[in-house]
Design a protein around this motif. Structure first.
Motif, PDB file in Angstrom:
ATOM      1  N   ASP A  49      -7.866  -7.421   7.052  1.00 53.09           N
ATOM      2  CA  ASP A  49      -6.129  -8.358   7.228  1.00 53.09           C
ATOM      3  C   ASP A  49      -5.651  -7.502   8.101  1.00 53.09           C
ATOM      4  OD1 ASP A  49      -4.189 -10.302   7.070  1.00 53.09           O
ATOM      5  OD2 ASP A  49      -3.860  -9.575   4.995  1.00 53.09           O
ATOM      6  N   GLU A  50      -4.963  -7.840   9.759  1.00 50.03           N
ATOM      7  CA  GLU A  50      -4.461  -7.588  10.402  1.00 50.03           C
ATOM      8  C   GLU A  50      -3.098  -7.356   9.722  1.00 50.03           C
ATOM      9  OE1 GLU A  50      -4.725  -8.960  13.933  1.00 50.03           O
ATOM     10  OE2 GLU A  50      -6.828  -9.125  13.742  1.00 50.03           O
ATOM     11  N   ASP A  51      -2.278  -8.262   8.749  1.00 47.75           N
ATOM     12  CA  ASP A  51      -0.814  -8.863   8.046  1.00 47.75           C
ATOM     13  C   ASP A  51      -0.467  -8.328   7.119  1.00 47.75           C
ATOM     14  OD1 ASP A  51      -0.042 -10.094  11.320  1.00 47.75           O
ATOM     15  OD2 ASP A  51      -1.001 -11.596  10.684  1.00 47.75           O
ATOM     16  N   ILE A  52      -0.836  -7.108   7.012  1.00 46.94           N
ATOM     17  CA  ILE A  52      -0.842  -6.805   5.459  1.00 46.94           C
ATOM     18  C   ILE A  52      -0.055  -6.499   5.470  1.00 46.94           C
ATOM     19  CG2 ILE A  52      -1.498  -4.049   6.299  1.00 46.94           C
ATOM     20  CD1 ILE A  52      -3.702  -3.815   4.648  1.00 46.94           C
ATOM     21  N   ASP A  53       0.349  -6.506   3.895  1.00 47.17           N
ATOM     22  CA  ASP A  53       1.775  -6.401   3.187  1.00 47.17           C
ATOM     23  C   ASP A  53       2.013  -4.500   3.381  1.00 47.17           C
ATOM     24  OD1 ASP A  53       3.975  -6.183   1.889  1.00 47.17           O
ATOM     25  OD2 ASP A  53       4.749  -8.254   1.021  1.00 47.17           O
ATOM     26  N   LEU A  54       2.844  -4.147   3.995  1.00 39.33           N
ATOM     27  CA  LEU A  54       2.291  -2.336   3.761  1.00 39.33           C
ATOM     28  C   LEU A  54       3.803  -2.541   2.685  1.00 39.33           C
ATOM     29  CD1 LEU A  54       3.327  -1.899   7.825  1.00 39.33           C
ATOM     30  CD2 LEU A  54       1.102  -1.460   5.957  1.00 39.33           C
ATOM     31  N   GLU A  55       4.414  -2.321   2.423  1.00 41.19           N
ATOM     32  CA  GLU A  55       5.742  -2.943   1.884  1.00 41.19           C
ATOM     33  C   GLU A  55       4.554  -3.037   0.153  1.00 41.19           C
ATOM     34  OE1 GLU A  55       9.905  -3.713   0.051  1.00 41.19           O
ATOM     35  OE2 GLU A  55       9.394  -4.873   0.882  1.00 41.19           O
ATOM     36  N   LYS A  56       4.133  -4.127  -0.242  1.00 44.95           N
ATOM     37  CA  LYS A  56       3.875  -4.168  -1.418  1.00 44.95           C
ATOM     38  C   LYS A  56       2.796  -2.742  -1.510  1.00 44.95           C
ATOM     39  CE  LYS A  56       0.374  -7.682  -3.741  1.00 44.95           C
ATOM     40  NZ  LYS A  56      -0.432  -8.796  -3.091  1.00 44.95           N
ATOM     41  N   ALA A  57       1.777  -2.463  -0.353  1.00 45.10           N
ATOM     42  CA  ALA A  57       0.935  -2.054  -0.696  1.00 45.10           C
ATOM     43  C   ALA A  57       1.464  -0.256  -0.970  1.00 45.10           C
ATOM     44  CB  ALA A  57       0.209  -1.589   0.759  1.00 45.10           C
ATOM     45  N   ALA A  58       3.003   0.222  -0.120  1.00 51.67           N
ATOM     46  CA  ALA A  58       3.351   1.064  -0.814  1.00 51.67           C
ATOM     47  C   ALA A  58       4.097   1.369  -2.086  1.00 51.67           C
ATOM     48  CB  ALA A  58       4.330   1.196  -0.275  1.00 51.67           C
ATOM     49  N   ASN A  59       4.139   0.726  -2.704  1.00 47.98           N
ATOM     50  CA  ASN A  59       4.345   0.116  -4.740  1.00 47.98           C
ATOM     51  C   ASN A  59       3.407   0.568  -5.040  1.00 47.98           C
ATOM     52  OD1 ASN A  59       7.365   0.071  -3.123  1.00 47.98           O
ATOM     53  ND2 ASN A  59       7.202  -2.906  -3.197  1.00 47.98           N
ATOM     54  N   ILE A  60       1.997  -0.718  -4.779  1.00 52.15           N
ATOM     55  CA  ILE A  60       0.837  -0.118  -5.542  1.00 52.15           C
ATOM     56  C   ILE A  60       0.739   1.403  -5.766  1.00 52.15           C
ATOM     57  CG2 ILE A  60      -1.151  -1.176  -5.608  1.00 52.15           C
ATOM     58  CD1 ILE A  60      -0.537  -3.586  -4.552  1.00 52.15           C
ATOM     59  N   ALA A  61       0.502   1.644  -4.430  1.00 52.26           N
ATOM     60  CA  ALA A  61      -0.036   3.375  -4.070  1.00 52.26           C
ATOM     61  C   ALA A  61       1.222   3.782  -4.745  1.00 52.26           C
ATOM     62  CB  ALA A  61      -0.001   4.212  -2.880  1.00 52.26           C
ATOM     63  N   GLU A  62       2.508   3.968  -4.723  1.00 57.62           N
ATOM     64  CA  GLU A  62       3.418   4.546  -5.442  1.00 57.62           C
ATOM     65  C   GLU A  62       2.952   4.689  -6.992  1.00 57.62           C
ATOM     66  OE1 GLU A  62       7.342   3.413  -4.082  1.00 57.62           O
ATOM     67  OE2 GLU A  62       6.455   4.746  -1.965  1.00 57.62           O
ATOM     68  N   ALA A  63       2.484   3.062  -7.726  1.00 55.35           N
ATOM     69  CA  ALA A  63       2.680   3.154  -9.201  1.00 55.35           C
ATOM     70  C   ALA A  63       1.605   3.241  -9.787  1.00 55.35           C
ATOM     71  CB  ALA A  63       2.259   1.901  -9.272  1.00 55.35           C
ATOM     72  N   THR A  64       0.163   4.360  -8.616  1.00 55.41           N
ATOM     73  CA  THR A  64      -1.552   4.869  -9.228  1.00 55.41           C
ATOM     74  C   THR A  64      -1.210   5.761  -9.343  1.00 55.41           C
ATOM     75  OG1 THR A  64      -2.030   2.699  -7.337  1.00 55.41           O
ATOM     76  CG2 THR A  64      -3.305   4.797  -8.363  1.00 55.41           C
ATOM     77  N   VAL A  65      -0.340   6.884  -8.166  1.00 53.58           N
ATOM     78  CA  VAL A  65      -0.709   7.894  -8.745  1.00 53.58           C
ATOM     79  C   VAL A  65       1.148   8.007  -9.061  1.00 53.58           C
ATOM     80  CG1 VAL A  65      -2.150   8.060  -6.258  1.00 53.58           C
ATOM     81  CG2 VAL A  65       0.459   7.997  -5.419  1.00 53.58           C
TER      82      VAL A  65
END
Length: 317
Positions: A49-65
């Motif tokens: 996906d070229e238009d990936i949701d960066l805010e969503k990715a950051a939130n998921i990553a923060e919740a994971t680690v």
């Protein structure tokens, strides 16, 4: 003839105002250190996906680690695949006290696979910098700037002995002005400080001092031919004689860097963009400080010395 020296307070006030704006943004935005200076982990994951949701990715990553994550996107070209353009999700975990463990890295990658369109044979790279290494790199960068400044003072003192050590010190004040303007650019635009910051600072120091030396050389020559003139008149004339050269040189450099910045913005080359923007402001500041700061400051110092010398003489009976 325009009298720069007579209006020096206005130019000093403008510089102070710009630096105060940078100070306000320092309290608002704080200082962002890149992983190179702070330590942490960078994970790059190939996505479709070229238009990936960066805010969503950051939130998921923060919740994971359970650590702060800065998500960015980038693109690269795979020559082996016939210049295929690969979309990358870049996760920067730079505020951790330590790098991510192998288990945390696996959890983070799995979380991205579950949420985003990640190919089965996706290219994934993990780079870690230990916190103590990042701090050591920052200290080395600061030392490089300090040593460069000291060498500049010694060189100007040796080159312009007739102007005294104060000429070198005033030149350094002007250079520190440029360095603070560049630093303010990083703060205002929330650009993380990395090794590019040190490169920009050293580039501006060298570029700005070159223009200052040209004006100092003119001052030295005019001091020989204008022996009856006051120090302010000599410096003002010297600046005006050198101004067109300084402005023309800086405009050419400024235009080339603007083209580089536009190119980086159009093609989303973040590293080039974050390097060229502070360099543009540094070029503007360097031109300004060369004309309106270094020489006028030296005049202020010399006039202060003359007044002090006159006051120390005993009054005639």
């Amino acid at each position: 003839m325009f009298d720069i020296i007579a209006k020096k307070r206005y130019f000093f006030a403008l510089s102070i105002a710009v630096l105060l704006i940078g100070l306000v943004f320092l309290f608002i935005n704080g200082v962002r250190l890149d992983i190179q200076f702070q330590g942490g982990t960078i994970i790059q994951i190939e996505v479709n996906d070229e238009d990936i949701d960066l805010e969503k990715a950051a939130n998921i990553a923060e919740a994971t680690v359970n650590k702060e994550v800065d998500a960015q996107k980038s693109q690269t070209i795979d020559v082996e695949e016939g210049d295929k353009r690969i979309n990358l999700l870049v996760l920067n975990i730079s505020n951790a006290e330590d790098t991510l463990t192998s288990e945390e890295q696996s959890k983070l990658i799995d979380a991205m696979r579950n949420e985003f369109d990640v190919p089965e044979d996706a290219e994934i790279s993990v780079n870690s910098v230990e916190p103590f290494i990042g701090k050591e790199m920052l200290l080395r960068g600061v030392r490089a700037v300090i040593w460069a400044s000291l060498l500049i003072v010694l060189y100007i003192w040796w080159r312009f002995k007739s102007m005294g050590l104060s000429a070198g010190l005033m030149a350094i004040v002007a250079l520190m002005h440029d360095a603070m303007v560049v630093f303010a650019t990083y703060i205002i635009f929330k650009i993380p400080l990395d090794d590019g910051f040190i490169a920009v600072i050293l580039t501006i120091l060298g570029y700005s001092i070159n223009d200052t030396i040209v004006i100092y050389d003119r001052i030295r020559e005019n001091m020989k031919s204008m022996r009856k003139a006051g120090i302010g008149e000599i410096v003002n004339k010297s600046i005006l004689q050198s101004m067109s050269r300084s402005i023309n040189t800086n405009v050419c450099t400024f235009m080339s860097m603007v083209v580089v910045y536009i190119f980086a913005v159009v093609f989303n080359i973040e590293s080039v963009r974050d390097f060229s923007l502070p360099l543009i402001t540094g070029i503007i500041s360097g031109c300004y400080s060369t004309i309106f700061i270094a020489g006028p400051l030296w005049v202020v110092w010399k006039e202060y010395q003359l007044k002090r010398k006159a006051a120390s003489k005993p009054a005639k009976a």
